[in-house]
Design an enzyme around this catalytic site. Structure first.
Site, PDB file in Angstrom:
ATOM      1  N   HIS A 141       0.750   5.681   1.097  1.00 50.53           N
ATOM      2  CA  HIS A 141       0.088   6.858   1.678  1.00 50.53           C
ATOM      3  C   HIS A 141       0.715   8.082   1.027  1.00 50.53           C
ATOM      4  O   HIS A 141       1.924   8.117   0.797  1.00 50.53           O
ATOM      5  CB  HIS A 141       0.322   6.960   3.188  1.00 50.53           C
ATOM      6  CG  HIS A 141      -0.201   5.813   3.975  1.00 50.53           C
ATOM      7  ND1 HIS A 141      -1.548   5.554   4.115  1.00 50.53           N
ATOM      8  CD2 HIS A 141       0.436   4.848   4.677  1.00 50.53           C
ATOM      9  CE1 HIS A 141      -1.707   4.495   4.879  1.00 50.53           C
ATOM     10  NE2 HIS A 141      -0.518   4.043   5.236  1.00 50.53           N
ATOM     11  N   TYR A 187      11.775   4.438   0.267  1.00 49.40           N
ATOM     12  CA  TYR A 187      10.636   4.808  -0.576  1.00 49.40           C
ATOM     13  C   TYR A 187       9.696   5.773   0.140  1.00 49.40           C
ATOM     14  O   TYR A 187       8.528   5.469   0.370  1.00 49.40           O
ATOM     15  CB  TYR A 187       9.871   3.562  -1.017  1.00 49.40           C
ATOM     16  CG  TYR A 187      10.772   2.475  -1.547  1.00 49.40           C
ATOM     17  CD1 TYR A 187      11.549   2.691  -2.685  1.00 49.40           C
ATOM     18  CD2 TYR A 187      10.865   1.256  -0.899  1.00 49.40           C
ATOM     19  CE1 TYR A 187      12.382   1.697  -3.170  1.00 49.40           C
ATOM     20  CE2 TYR A 187      11.693   0.252  -1.379  1.00 49.40           C
ATOM     21  CZ  TYR A 187      12.450   0.482  -2.508  1.00 49.40           C
ATOM     22  OH  TYR A 187      13.277  -0.501  -2.984  1.00 49.40           O
ATOM     23  N   HIS A 196       0.841  -1.201   0.000  1.00 46.12           N
ATOM     24  CA  HIS A 196       0.000   0.000   0.000  1.00 46.12           C
ATOM     25  C   HIS A 196       0.873   1.247   0.000  1.00 46.12           C
ATOM     26  O   HIS A 196       2.086   1.161   0.173  1.00 46.12           O
ATOM     27  CB  HIS A 196      -0.971   0.012   1.191  1.00 46.12           C
ATOM     28  CG  HIS A 196      -0.337   0.220   2.523  1.00 46.12           C
ATOM     29  ND1 HIS A 196       0.375  -0.753   3.191  1.00 46.12           N
ATOM     30  CD2 HIS A 196      -0.330   1.298   3.332  1.00 46.12           C
ATOM     31  CE1 HIS A 196       0.799  -0.282   4.355  1.00 46.12           C
ATOM     32  NE2 HIS A 196       0.393   0.973   4.466  1.00 46.12           N
TER      33      HIS A 196
END
Length: 179
Positions: free
Chosen positions: A62, A149, A60
């Site tokens: 954000h 990342y 996932h």
């Protein structure tokens, strides 16, 4: 058919959570990272937005976006980014349900995403902290500076965080929309 109520506030700042289909840990694959970066750059050329913070995890991501004055069209941006990333990544074909095929979904992304309208400066700072703590929260690294990342390094360079920043204990319980 489900009807979703979304808030559309022109020029607002938004926190998003976007998830890989079936939570497959594909998002940190180098092909997906490259494709996602290209897709983001392409979209920002025609549909600009600023990105105060982001983190990409295996299953996932954000991100916080601020849209230009008068602009509310974050759904279009996400649609293009997800589609373009899927096209560019060059991953082998993924198993897809009949519904996914009918909707022309690649199988890389979950169909929807979660968004939160940032209310004020305090809310913005809490979400930026949450983003940078997320790789630690999920056990990928021991410190935010170790996760490659994310926008953490940029925030260190601008003086927002010290290089050895550690989130406060309450970050473990802060839920910013983790699905």
């Amino acid at each position: 058919m489900a009807r979703f109520r979304r808030v559309f506030t022109p020029g607002a700042t938004w926190f998003f959570t976007v998830v890989a289909a079936r939570r497959r840990p594909l998002l940190t694959d180098t092909r997906v990272i490259s494709a996602f970066g290209t897709a983001m750059r392409e979209v920002r050329l025609t549909l600009p937005f600023s990105m105060p913070a982001w983190v990409l995890l295996p299953d996932h991501l954000h991100v916080i976006w601020t849209l230009p004055e008068g602009d509310t069209d974050y759904p279009r941006r996400w649609s293009i980014i997800k589609r373009r990333t899927s096209q560019l990544a060059g991953l082998p074909p993924m198993a897809r349900t009949c519904a996914m095929v009918a909707r022309r979904e690649s199988g890389l992304w979950q169909r929807r995403y979660w968004e939160h309208l940032i209310r004020d400066t305090d809310d913005l700072h809490r979400h930026i902290d949450y983003i940078h703590f997320n790789a630690v929260k999920h056990g990928h690294v021991d410190a935010a500076a170790s996760w490659p990342y994310s926008s953490f390094d940029r925030h260190v360079r601008t003086g927002t965080y010290p290089p050895d920043w550690r989130a406060t204990r309450d970050m473990d319980t802060f839920d910013a929309g983790e699905p």
